[in-house]
Motif scaffolding. Structure first.
Motif, short mmCIF file in Angstrom:
data_model
loop_
_atom_site.label_atom_id
_atom_site.label_comp_id
_atom_site.label_asym_id
_atom_site.label_seq_id
_atom_site.Cartn_x
_atom_site.Cartn_y
_atom_site.Cartn_z
N ALA A 55 -6.13 4.00 -0.62
CA ALA A 55 -4.89 3.21 -0.66
C ALA A 55 -5.12 1.80 -0.12
O ALA A 55 -4.61 0.81 -0.66
CB ALA A 55 -3.80 3.91 0.13
N ALA A 87 0.84 -1.19 0.00
CA ALA A 87 0.00 0.00 0.00
C ALA A 87 0.88 1.24 0.00
O ALA A 87 1.88 1.32 0.72
CB ALA A 87 -0.90 0.01 1.23
N TYR A 147 1.56 4.98 0.95
CA TYR A 147 1.11 5.98 1.91
C TYR A 147 0.91 7.30 1.16
O TYR A 147 1.85 7.88 0.63
CB TYR A 147 2.17 6.17 2.99
N PRO A 148 -0.31 7.81 1.08
CA PRO A 148 -0.57 9.02 0.29
C PRO A 148 0.22 10.22 0.81
O PRO A 148 0.36 10.41 2.03
CB PRO A 148 -2.07 9.24 0.47
#
Length: 861
Positions: A117, A74, A76-77
């Motif tokens: 995400a 994933a 991380y934005p």
């Protein structure tokens, strides 16, 4: 569109539980990110499950939860990194039988792009399949994905997993995730809820019965009725004699009327608010439709000859909530439906449902009318008149459950009322201008369930129903197709030679008892008993005033009894399932105050259903039944109006045989495939058939008839469910083989007024997450083809005078938007029926509506 899609992830054939909640342990994925000061990088998922080589082997029985095998990293934005947001995202994951994620839905989110995400990562994850009794099954479960900002390496503290939120009161508790382990420890885990999807439907499809299960979830969002859903989604042919509120006629394998019984939650549909027929049942109140082809299971306790359609409204758990649906459409059509449930506590609940329909039905028709100048007859398009409809009704349930010595007890009261104008005769030849009809049904019912022993379960239903029917034809006008009174006659009555002011009352007591016993497998022995006792009285007020003999005043009584016993066996670890059954029927009818005409009839039946699993997704099915059906009161004695009496009718019997193969949702890299193919034979003696006339109609026996049917269906869903295709075709060869009687001269002809070919195809497109995390926009296109058929016997008349219904090709489309916000859901649908405004007809050539637009709004609270 609802399809008879074979339920993905069916239970093992040996399981016969109607519902199952699975509790399991599932590893949790943990995502980490670099510090905000460092360049954003992908989140690192901690090991979440044993490697595939270490995965536990599924035991031969019991439940094994899915195990995470792989999950993409994933990201991380950047927005969340800049805001230093961390925490847990709870998702509801849906897995198929292969362990692939078919849907990832956010239950509790964090925002800042973290929800998206998590969904993107989990949507591409893979799991080992959930197992039940050694068989992979589809499931749903909650998965908590953690986003944690990484601490500086020189002072990295131990991070503790956040606990899962408390579960709903009706679910098992969710254990808290333990603290992050040391590097040498195993990955962290927590307890998650795993729910089996529609287990009862999967048991049905995986069983030995020849049955299609029609999903209703999508139909709840559409502006269509049950008759349309059934026509599109099964081998049943449904014809309506006009627009909204018109009567419907079902045909399954060529058999129609009461030969195909319609039941609602285990009792005949006439013992409900929906006495006017299948088309009057609100879609939003039905959770599931079960179509039994030819062989009717013992548990339905009915003497249907060609099959049965079982509507289920009681599948949903009684939880506090409400739903409202409003629909408006062309030709003055309006429909409203509401339902509400209140759960007082774990033992007491109250449910209510109601509906109201209105329709003007003034659609365009083409009929022969006289030219006002020349007097010559010619076709002309005009608006249909005297066809308005209004219906309303409701029900109220009060139930208690899960008490000592009592599984469930539910008391139900209901009321339904319909008013309908009659626009013309049976064959749409003579217009009417003032003929009206009405129906009213009300009653009470009691349901009782108890398990007095671990090997015995008792289910009982009892109730009282009263139905009142009215038919008024008291005008002495002769109306034309424009609704204008062109002339008068000495005696009133547009239908026949005398007025009709008919009122009929029918009172019924009914009961059903099912005993489910366990000998070797769970609930493998069933005894089912049923009884109905009815009395009909009536009056033609006009004949009474004239002092003339009134046949409706003669009381009629009918008592019917049913008994059936079945035993189910499973062999070879459930790969083979066989059900053997026997049935018995008894009927006694009386006519006259002193039983001047009475007769008692007995009959028996027997049969067998067989299913063999070639693989867990490929099934072979075969079934046979020697079936018998007794004539109904209306078939014997008519209704005093349009239906005349036929007291010489004999019971009809049939040899019903079916053979089929089913592909249960095969998952491939290019999508999910499902398919089915079946063939059926009905060899019928003393077939009871309705033959319409110019003004009236009557039931008559056909000495011998044979029906051969073939049906095939295919459906495909693309990966991600973006696109779906469904198609089905039904072919029918229903011939008269009578050697004796008035129909012997038509031996070898096809039975009239029955389509021989029906085909449907649907293309579906949908996209999700347009404006919110939980919304979907869907577009559907459906095409239906009905082959040409004769309105009379093939050998009667000649090519120039024979009447037939032409081939019909009808198109419709639907655009639906659905969104969910917390516990509330909203859907809005536009439906365009008969897109090309093609000519549409029922089975006797009556024109049905052309192009029509309808819109529907549904709110779930």
């Amino acid at each position: 569109m609802p399809t008879p899609r074979r339920w993905r992830g069916a239970l093992a054939p040996t399981s016969s539980f109607s519902a199952l909640v699975l509790l399991s342990l599932l590893s949790v994925g943990e995502a980490r990110a670099q510090e905000a000061s460092e360049p954003p990088g992908p989140a690192v998922a901690a090991p979440a499950s044993p490697t595939p080589s270490e995965e536990p082997r599924a035991p031969s029985s019991g439940v094994v939860p899915p195990v995470l095998v792989s999950k993409p990293e994933a990201v991380y934005p950047p927005e969340a990194l800049a805001a230093k947001v961390e925490g847990a995202v709870k998702l509801l994951l849906t897995l198929d039988e292969e362990g692939r994620v078919t849907r990832a839905q956010v239950v509790e989110g964090l925002g800042h792009g973290l929800d998206e995400a998590a969904v993107d990562a989990l949507a591409k994850a893979s799991f080992t399949p959930a197992m039940q009794d050694g068989t992979p099954v589809a499931c749903q479960f909650e998965f908590i994905h953690h986003f944690v900002l990484a601490a500086p390496a020189e002072a990295a503290p131990q991070v503790t997993e956040s606990p899962a939120p408390p579960p709903p009161v009706d679910e098992a508790p969710v254990a808290q995730a333990p603290a992050e382990p040391a590097p040498e420890s195993k990955s962290p885990s927590f307890t998650s809820i795993v729910r089996g999807k529609a287990t009862e439907a999967r048991v049905l499809v995986r069983g030995s019965e020849a049955v299609d299960v029609v999903e209703m979830e999508k139909a709840h969002e559409r502006a269509e009725d049950l008759a349309e859903v059934l026509t599109r989604a099964s081998a049943v042919q449904v014809q309506r004699t006009g627009g909204l509120g018109s009567r419907t006629q079902l045909s399954l394998g060529g058999l129609s009327g009461d030969q195909v019984r319609v039941l609602l939650d285990g009792v005949p549909i006439e013992y409900s608010p929906y006495v006017y027929g299948l088309g009057s049942v609100p879609v939003s109140l039905i959770r599931q439709m079960e179509v039994f082809n030819g062989v009717v299971p013992v548990r339905l306790a009915t003497d249907a000859l060609g099959g049965a359609i079982h509507l289920r409204s009681d599948l949903a758990a009684p939880e506090t909530g409400a739903s409202l649906s409003l629909q408006a459409g062309s030709f003055g059509s309006y429909r409203g439906t509401g339902r509400a449930t209140w759960r007082a506590n774990e033992h007491v609940f109250v449910r209510a449902a109601g509906f109201h329909d209105r329709a003007q039905n003034d659609y365009r028709i083409t009929v022969l009318v006289a030219d006002p100048d020349t007097g010559r007859m010619g076709p002309r398009a005009l608006n249909r008149g005297n066809d308005a409809y209004r219906g309303s009704g409701g029900s109220l349930e009060v139930g208690v459950e899960s008490l000592p010595g009592l599984d469930r007890l539910v008391l139900t009261g209901y009321l339904g009322q319909y008013d309908k104008e009659v626009p013309h005769d049976q064959l749409m030849i003579r217009p009417y201008g003032a003929v009206t009809s009405g129906q009213e049904s009300y009653g009470v019912g009691l349901r009782y369930e108890v398990s007095p022993h671990e090997r015995l379960k008792v289910l009982a239903i009892a109730g009282y129903n009263q139905r009142i029917g009215e038919l008024y034809d008291v005008s002495n006008c002769l109306y034309d197709w424009y609704g204008v009174c062109r002339d008068t006659q000495a005696r009133a009555g547009e239908i026949g030679s005398s007025p009709l002011e008919n009122t009929q009352k029918r009172q019924s007591l009914f009961g059903r008892v099912r005993l489910l016993g366990t000998l070797f497998d769970a609930e493998d022995l069933e005894l089912s008993l049923g009884a109905d006792d009815s009395e009909r009285t009536g009056e033609n007020a006009y004949l009474t005033r004239q002092g003339q003999e009134d046949p409706l005043r003669i009381p009629l009584g009918l008592t019917s009894g049913f008994g059936g016993l079945s035993h189910r066996q499973t062999l070879w670890e459930g790969r083979l399932e066989n059900t053997l059954f026997v049935k018995g029927y008894v009927q006694r009818f009386e006519s006259g105050t002193n039983a001047q005409l009475s007769e008692t009839r007995w009959a028996g039946g027997y049969g067998d259903t067989l299913r063999f699993s070639l693989t867990r997704w490929l099934l072979l099915k075969a079934s046979y039944e020697r079936a018998t059906r007794m004539p109904r009161v209306e078939e014997l004695f008519g209704d005093g109006g349009l239906l005349v009496e036929s007291t010489a009718l004999l019971p009809e019997s049939s040899h019903n045989a079916n053979l089929g193969v089913e592909l249960l949702s095969l998952v491939t890299p290019v999508g999910r495939f499902g398919a089915n193919a079946s063939a059926g034979l009905r060899d019928i003696e003393n077939l009871i058939q309705l033959f319409p006339g110019d003004t009236t109609q009557a039931y008559e026996n056909v000495d011998h008839a044979r029906s051969v049917t073939a049906h095939a269906g295919l459906d495909w869903d693309s990966p991600g469910d973006w696109v779906g295709l469904t198609g089905a075709v039904t072919w029918l060869d229903f011939k008269n083989l009578a050697e004796e009687g008035q129909f012997a001269r038509f031996k070898g002809d096809r039975m009239p007024n029955i389509p021989w070919l029906q085909a449907t195809g649907t293309a579906r497109f949908q996209v999700s997450r347009l404006f919110s995390r939980e919304d979907t926009l869907g577009l559907e296109w459906t095409t239906r083809v009905v082959g040409s058929f004769d309105r009379s016997w093939e050998s009667a008349g000649n090519g120039g005078t024979k009447q037939s219904v032409p081939t019909q090709v009808l198109h419709s489309t639907a655009l639906t938007y659905r969104a969910r916000f917390e516990r509330r859901a909203y859907s809005f649908s536009f439906n365009l029926h008969n897109l090309t405004d093609a000519a549409a007809f029922d089975i006797v050539g009556v024109q049905r509506p052309g192009r029509a637009l309808s819109a529907r709004l549904t709110v779930d609270l």
